[in-house]
Enzyme design. Structure first.
Site, PDB file in Angstrom:
ATOM      1  N   ASP A   1      -0.161  -1.348  -9.519  1.00 45.56           N
ATOM      2  CA  ASP A   1      -0.190  -1.826  -7.825  1.00 45.56           C
ATOM      3  C   ASP A   1      -0.673  -1.779  -7.292  1.00 45.56           C
ATOM      4  O   ASP A   1      -0.522  -0.765  -7.134  1.00 45.56           O
ATOM      5  CB  ASP A   1       1.421  -2.618  -8.178  1.00 45.56           C
ATOM      6  CG  ASP A   1       1.230  -3.757  -7.195  1.00 45.56           C
ATOM      7  OD1 ASP A   1       0.757  -3.952  -6.483  1.00 45.56           O
ATOM      8  OD2 ASP A   1       2.912  -4.378  -6.584  1.00 45.56           O
TER       9      ASP A   1
ATOM     10  N   GLU B   1      -5.742  -1.336  -4.820  1.00 43.16           N
ATOM     11  CA  GLU B   1      -7.375  -0.542  -4.082  1.00 43.16           C
ATOM     12  C   GLU B   1      -7.894   0.320  -4.089  1.00 43.16           C
ATOM     13  O   GLU B   1      -9.147   0.774  -3.852  1.00 43.16           O
ATOM     14  CB  GLU B   1      -7.143  -2.200  -2.529  1.00 43.16           C
ATOM     15  CG  GLU B   1      -6.925  -3.070  -2.945  1.00 43.16           C
ATOM     16  CD  GLU B   1      -5.326  -3.277  -3.387  1.00 43.16           C
ATOM     17  OE1 GLU B   1      -3.878  -2.827  -3.042  1.00 43.16           O
ATOM     18  OE2 GLU B   1      -4.803  -4.250  -3.935  1.00 43.16           O
TER      19      GLU B   1
ATOM     20  N   ASP C   1      -1.804 -11.056  -4.168  1.00 45.33           N
ATOM     21  CA  ASP C   1      -0.403 -11.528  -3.618  1.00 45.33           C
ATOM     22  C   ASP C   1      -0.688 -12.964  -2.806  1.00 45.33           C
ATOM     23  O   ASP C   1      -0.880 -13.354  -1.691  1.00 45.33           O
ATOM     24  CB  ASP C   1       0.609 -11.170  -2.256  1.00 45.33           C
ATOM     25  CG  ASP C   1       0.764  -9.194  -3.558  1.00 45.33           C
ATOM     26  OD1 ASP C   1       1.215  -9.425  -4.105  1.00 45.33           O
ATOM     27  OD2 ASP C   1       1.179  -8.592  -2.954  1.00 45.33           O
TER      28      ASP C   1
END
Length: 810
Positions: free
Chosen positions: A390, A393, A474
């Site tokens: 997760d 980025e 998300d």
């Protein structure tokens, strides 16, 4: 202009400018450009293959310069401007005309405290503790190039690819798209055209595509030199095959990754994971994986890969129970760690942290080894089967807050600047790729008996070779989001990336009712631009249940079939019980996915062996039908199934108010084919728009004439070998063929050739089906298979296949 010739390379020199052309294979030409001397630069994208074709590059003069030829593509270069026109070798029709190249040398800054002790603002966010270093200073580190490569597209040309964003743009003509890593944004340095070509840019810096009144170009933020590959093909499959040839063959995912994956934010104990799996087994609903989201660590130890002994001390025993039920697990891991944790302290002591002092340096090979060892000892050895990487980025914090979503250019600027502050600007888009490389390579060193599966929120071109399944981030629950996600998934396939999925049902469901928020935020009334779901009551609202069902029915036809989100539970029993409309629709969708498992896993095999694409724009299979260039709310699942998701409510409005809506879906059936309804076998002619009755139990799915679809009834998990026969469903009207694939399912023996393929062909003219001789074998393979034959939905014959070729007249 000076011309320098080598065996397969031509270099053009004019003043300080240099352009270099070379053939990689007959249908791929590489072009490099610089306004200075070449600098050394290792590619993170391009695979160093040993099977490159030796193609000599020849030159001949043209009226304005020279033409470089030798393969299936040729380039005409102007001696005056270095502008290039790309053409097929077979004719002089221009595929792409490049305009000018505008590049300037810029200083590349490095951020440092200059020897001072860092002044750290530690901020708790939805994505964990983040550090902001207040006394960082800019220091020039080196020089690089920045600039634009201009294009002159034809008026009727369509441009696709560029990865996955948020806006749901299918054709990028007339648009600007910013290519940067962010929650809900996964850029790919790839663009493809309906004119029969693609471009892969060997660039991991920030980029911008523009096709507006300001010009048509690709902007590169920080590069050592311009480096790109021009790919031609007779089909979109050919172009994608070229992209994979350059960026690497896709790794096979475990077979269980194609089953149903149950996830939510979040489960709280190891025992709860077992309870969820057991509940599915008791209900006789198929299931392959239960996902453990964040907070497996002890309190205030964000990102530490050591389980909380109070809640997960029995994880190994629970993993054994799950495996006894043939259920696998996935666990969330993060690249950032709270200070003072065991994992953090080890990285800090090694000098392996980025200068945000929270995130490990994934570009450091030794740091990747440390990260894997921590994950292995703390999680993998406790029985977790796969990883959910997760927040890869990994710097989206400055934009992940506030009531109003910022302007696109502003988001690109502030998030891009944050990445350039902590990462080398040349690699601002590549952190997730390096992270995935570390997970893949180090797990492979640990064992050959368990395939890598890495579900990751960010990624980049070539990540398929590291078994990275991208997911779209998300999102929030709305019908508009669902429709846009379909388009984004299609563009990811057009970018050459085969593994993509999403949060079925949307991650955020709550909007105004902040007290119902998940993620530990139910005490925070602060408006958030991303927390704008339309369904404050979640599964208690029939309107959300309808949206969830439609999302799930679409998700049946994605590479990974995964339910996930916050604010409201997602397990099937939260939608009622057997006999209730939403429960029954969900159960039917999951069972349909499993009945298609032989087809799906065969598609997965062809992703590996033939660089195929599972989620396919209609342009892949129907390029001659120009209407398909405009359709982005339908897609092909493999070459046989046309999926038409429902993207508007038919039963309920928000709050549960009944709708008096037309329960039909308008579907375009591409020309040149006959089509059959998957659920009812009704026959349709192609080239037409049809209206299909669409109740809550299914979405319209059509089978292309000439298709051969292997199916199997009664599977409870993907790798199950039950006593039901393989069903071969033949759909007539056209000739057809299909390659059946199978292997051991969860090891790497397929790399040594241990797999089975069977070529199956249908001849429409003489109504014969040929099941070819089996090629290959693997441990545990059944030598004899019972097969039930169906024609246009009707059962016609049962046979036994023993591996020898069979010719059947039907």
């Amino acid at each position: 202009m000076e011309i320098r010739e080598e065996k397969n390379k031509v270099t053009l020199v004019r003043d300080r400018e240099q352009m270099e052309f070379s053939y990689i294979k007959k249908d791929i030409m590489r072009c490099r450009y610089t306004r200075g001397e070449w600098t050394e630069s290792d590619s993170m994208i391009i695979e160093d293959r040993g099977d490159r074709e030796e193609i000599s590059a020849g030159i001949k003069e043209s009226s304005d310069g020279i033409i470089i030829y030798g393969g299936a593509v040729k380039a005409a270069v102007s001696a005056q401007s270095f502008e290039t026109m790309w053409m097929r070798a077979s004719d002089d029709g221009i595929l792409l005309a490049e305009g000018k190249k505008e590049f300037i040398q810029v200083p590349v800054m490095k951020y440092t405290t200059g020897g001072e002790a860092p002044v750290i603002d530690r901020v708790k966010t939805v994505d964990g503790e983040r550090n902001f270093i207040r006394n960082l200073k800019e220091v020039e580190d080196h020089k690089a190039w920045q600039g634009r490569l201009h294009f002159r597209f034809t008026e009727d040309e369509h441009i696709h690819g560029l990865g996955q964003a948020e806006e749901g743009i299918y054709d990028y003509r007339g648009h600007v798209q910013y290519l940067y890593q962010h929650n809900m944004r996964i850029p790919m340095p790839v663009m493809v055209s309906d004119k029969g070509y693609g471009l892969l840019f060997d660039c991991t810096s920030l980029m911008t595509f523009s096709d507006t009144e300001n010009g048509s170009y690709m902007f590169f933020d920080t590069i050592p030199y311009l480096d790109y590959y021009f790919i031609v093909g007779d089909s979109m499959d050919d172009i994608v095959a070229g992209i994979r040839y350059l960026s690497g063959d896709a790794a096979m995912l475990p077979k269980w990754a194609y089953g149903y994956v149950q996830s939510k934010e979040q489960y709280y104990t190891a025992d709860e994971l077992v309870d969820v799996a057991r509940h599915y087994r008791d209900l006789d609903i198929p299931l392959d994986c239960v996902v453990q989201d964040w907070n497996t660590w002890e309190k205030d130890k964000w990102g530490n890969k050591i389980l909380d002994p109070g809640r997960y001390g029995n994880m190994k025993a629970c993993s054994d129970k799950l495996h006894d039920m043939n259920v696998h697990t996935m666990v969330s891991v993060w690249p950032n760690m709270n200070s003072g944790t065991e994992n953090y302290d080890e990285f800090t002591a090694n000098g392996q942290m980025l200068n945000d002092l929270a995130t490990y340096d994934a570009f450091d090979e030794k740091a990747r080894e440390v990260y894997w060892r921590q994950a292995k000892e703390g999680l993998f050895d406790k029985g977790f089967d796969s990883f959910w990487c997760d927040s890869t980025e990994p710097f989206s914090g400055p934009d992940w807050g506030g009531e109003i979503k910022r302007e696109p250019w502003k988001r690109f600027q502030i998030v891009g600047d944050e990445h350039k502050k902590y990462l080398p600007p040349e690699k601002a888009n590549a952190y997730a790729l390096a992270h995935a490389k570390g997970i893949f390579e180090n797990q492979r060193k640990t064992t050959k008996e368990k395939r890598v599966l890495n579900l990751t929120r960010s990624g980049y071109a070539s990540g398929q070779k590291y078994a990275a399944m991208l997911w779209s981030g998300d999102t929030y629950a709305s019908w508009d989001t669902l429709k846009k996600q379909i388009t984004e998934g299609i563009n990811m396939g057009l970018s050459g990336y085969p593994y993509w999925t999403l949060d079925i049902g949307g991650f955020f469901t709550v909007g105004k009712e902040w007290r119902n928020r998940g993620c530990g935020c139910s005490n925070d009334p602060t408006p958030k631009w991303f927390w704008v779901g339309k369904y404050d009551d979640g599964v208690k609202d029939p309107a959300y249940c309808e949206l969830y069902v439609r999302w799930l029915q679409m998700g049946v036809f994605l590479p990974m079939f995964r339910s996930h989100g916050t604010d409201t539970p997602r397990e099937i029993w939260n939608f009622g019980k057997e006999g209730d409309v939403f429960y029954d629709a969900i159960a039917a969708a999951i069972r349909l996915r499993y009945s298609l498992m032989p087809y799906i896993y065969s598609l997965a095999g062809m992703v590996r062996l033939k660089s195929d694409t599972i989620m396919r724009s209609l342009m892949f299979d129907f390029p001659e039908d120009k209407k398909t260039c405009l359709i982005s709310d339908e897609f092909m699942f493999g070459r046989s199934l046309l999926v038409c998701p429902v993207t508007a409510p038919m039963y309920y409005d928000v709050g549960g108010k009944s709708l008096d809506a037309d329960r039909k879906r308008t579907c375009y059936l591409p020309d040149g084919n006959v089509w059959y309804g998957l659920s009812d076998s009704i026959k349709y002619d192609g080239g037409n728009t049809v209206e299909v009755e669409t109740d809550i139990n299914s979405i319209p799915v059509f089978v292309r004439g000439g298709s051969i679809i292997p199916m199997r009834k009664g599977l409870s998990y993907a790798m199950e070998e039950n006593d039901e026969p393989i069903e071969l469903h033949i759909y007539t009207g056209m000739d057809g063929e299909f390659t059946y694939y199978d292997d051991a399912g969860d090891d790497y023996s397929y790399e040594d050739g241990e797999y089975e393929t069977v070529d199956i062909k249908w001849s429409e003219a003489d109504r014969t089906l040929v099941i070819g001789k089996r090629k290959g074998s693997f441990k545990g393979m059944r030598s004899d298979r019972k097969i039930s034959l169906y024609m246009d939905g009707r059962h016609v014959k049962d046979i036994v296949y023993s591996g020898e070729s069979l010719k059947l007249e039907l």
